[in-house]
Design a protein around this motif. Structure first.
Motif, PDB file in Angstrom:
ATOM      1  N   ILE A  70       0.830  -1.202   0.000  1.00 16.72           N
ATOM      2  CA  ILE A  70       0.000   0.000   0.000  1.00 16.72           C
ATOM      3  C   ILE A  70       0.865   1.251   0.000  1.00 16.72           C
ATOM      4  O   ILE A  70       0.587   2.221  -0.726  1.00 16.72           O
ATOM      5  CB  ILE A  70      -0.941  -0.013   1.223  1.00 16.72           C
ATOM      6  N   ARG A  71       1.926   1.232   0.780  1.00 11.45           N
ATOM      7  CA  ARG A  71       2.821   2.385   0.828  1.00 11.45           C
ATOM      8  C   ARG A  71       3.426   2.670  -0.544  1.00 11.45           C
ATOM      9  O   ARG A  71       3.561   3.828  -0.955  1.00 11.45           O
ATOM     10  CB  ARG A  71       3.925   2.109   1.857  1.00 11.45           C
ATOM     11  N   ALA A  72       3.786   1.620  -1.260  1.00 16.38           N
ATOM     12  CA  ALA A  72       4.358   1.808  -2.601  1.00 16.38           C
ATOM     13  C   ALA A  72       3.349   2.463  -3.533  1.00 16.38           C
ATOM     14  O   ALA A  72       3.713   3.314  -4.363  1.00 16.38           O
ATOM     15  CB  ALA A  72       4.809   0.460  -3.160  1.00 16.38           C
ATOM     16  N   MET A  73       2.076   2.098  -3.411  1.00 17.66           N
ATOM     17  CA  MET A  73       1.037   2.722  -4.239  1.00 17.66           C
ATOM     18  C   MET A  73       0.907   4.209  -3.912  1.00 17.66           C
ATOM     19  O   MET A  73       0.713   5.034  -4.809  1.00 17.66           O
ATOM     20  CB  MET A  73      -0.295   2.017  -4.008  1.00 17.66           C
ATOM     21  N   MET A  74       1.001   4.551  -2.641  1.00 16.38           N
ATOM     22  CA  MET A  74       0.935   5.962  -2.253  1.00 16.38           C
ATOM     23  C   MET A  74       2.106   6.742  -2.844  1.00 16.38           C
ATOM     24  O   MET A  74       1.929   7.847  -3.363  1.00 16.38           O
ATOM     25  CB  MET A  74       0.967   6.089  -0.729  1.00 16.38           C
ATOM     26  N   LEU A  75       3.295   6.145  -2.784  1.00 16.97           N
ATOM     27  CA  LEU A  75       4.488   6.841  -3.261  1.00 16.97           C
ATOM     28  C   LEU A  75       4.491   7.008  -4.777  1.00 16.97           C
ATOM     29  O   LEU A  75       5.209   7.856  -5.300  1.00 16.97           O
ATOM     30  CB  LEU A  75       5.739   6.087  -2.807  1.00 16.97           C
ATOM     31  N   GLU A 108      -6.728  -4.460  -6.306  1.00 14.73           N
ATOM     32  CA  GLU A 108      -5.433  -5.139  -6.361  1.00 14.73           C
ATOM     33  C   GLU A 108      -4.983  -5.716  -5.016  1.00 14.73           C
ATOM     34  O   GLU A 108      -4.239  -6.703  -4.986  1.00 14.73           O
ATOM     35  CB  GLU A 108      -4.367  -4.179  -6.884  1.00 14.73           C
ATOM     36  N   VAL A 109      -5.398  -5.090  -3.935  1.00 15.13           N
ATOM     37  CA  VAL A 109      -4.970  -5.552  -2.604  1.00 15.13           C
ATOM     38  C   VAL A 109      -6.092  -6.321  -1.913  1.00 15.13           C
ATOM     39  O   VAL A 109      -5.841  -7.209  -1.112  1.00 15.13           O
ATOM     40  CB  VAL A 109      -4.501  -4.370  -1.728  1.00 15.13           C
TER      41      VAL A 109
END
Length: 265
Positions: A127-132, A175-176
């Protein structure tokens, strides 16, 4: 105004089920969904707080569909505490940090699973990667929540921050396999408060125009940095709500509470 509001249809709007402009009706003109959010400042605000809904429980239900309609508690043994509970269990009164024996009295038919922190951390990183991908200005608060500042990203994403955030929520679901709630506001303090207004799957907006009135009725304990000790001092001085602080003399607050008393109101 928050998710589902239809008053003031001329206000900028967003459909939470397809992330499009819903038009002026009570349902989205593109997909027919009634899950709309409208706000005068919707397309101007860029500071958000994303908070996953019942994160640990949501992951376990994703991985075991037989749990979908059952109350689920993630936590330790009978002498342990609740780490999190799904919304079915929350309806029964189960809350995070509640002793397990109390939770089981409230919800005796609950499925109880021990936390799998390795799995949760992996999903958190995803999830963090999607935010970034949307902004480098991501400030994690925990494994399942973070602030995001999307200022200046409208040209990059060809959409105002609100729509970019709605697309992110749809992507998380697709996706998640989990849901999350968004608070959108002029600053982090208001964004965090907003994200908790309409869970689960909420998208709540607090603009500059209503910030003062929005805060007024809330308890002083809602302010960051007000722990039990300061909270008791404020109560002893007759300051129970943020409205009480808004009406108070700043000089008097400074004398009583030092630098904290001079914080912007």
């Amino acid at each position: 105004m928050t998710q589902g509001d239809t008053v003031g249809a001329a206000l900028p709007g967003l459909c939470l089920d397809c992330a499009s402009d819903p038009g002026a009706g009570a349902r989205c003109r593109s997909c027919g969904s009634p899950r709309l959010v409208r706000h005068a400042e919707l397309n101007e605000l860029s500071v958000a707080h994303l908070d996953c809904d019942a994160f640990y429980a949501a992951i376990e239900k994703r991985d075991d569909p037989s749990l979908a309609d059952r109350p689920l508690i993630i936590g330790g043994g009978r002498r342990g505490v609740v780490s999190t509970a799904c919304y079915i269990a929350r309806i029964r009164g189960v809350r995070s940090a509640m002793p397990m024996f109390q939770a089981m009295k409230l919800c005796p038919d609950a499925v109880v699973l021990p936390p799998d922190m390795r799995k949760y951390a992996e999903v958190g990183r995803q999830i963090r990667a999607m935010m970034l991908e949307l902004t480098p200005l991501v400030e994690p608060l925990s494994i399942d929540e973070a602030f995001m500042d999307l200022s200046g990203t409208q040209s990059l994403h060809r959409a105002p921050p609100a729509r970019t955030l709605a697309r992110l929520i749809l992507r998380l679901d697709r996706e998640v396999g989990i849901s999350a709630s968004i608070g959108l506001a002029p600053n982090k303090f208001l964004a965090k408060m907003a994200s908790d207004l309409d869970k689960p799957r909420g998208f709540s907006v607090v603009g500059r125009a209503e910030a003062r009135s929005f805060l007024a009725a809330r308890p002083v304990s809602a302010i960051w940095g007000v722990g039990p000790s300061l909270h008791n001092r404020l109560l002893a001085d007759g300051l129970r709500t943020i409205a009480d602080l808004q009406r108070a003399d700043r000089g008097d607050l400074a004398r009583r509470y030092g630098a904290n008393g001079l914080a912007p109101r």
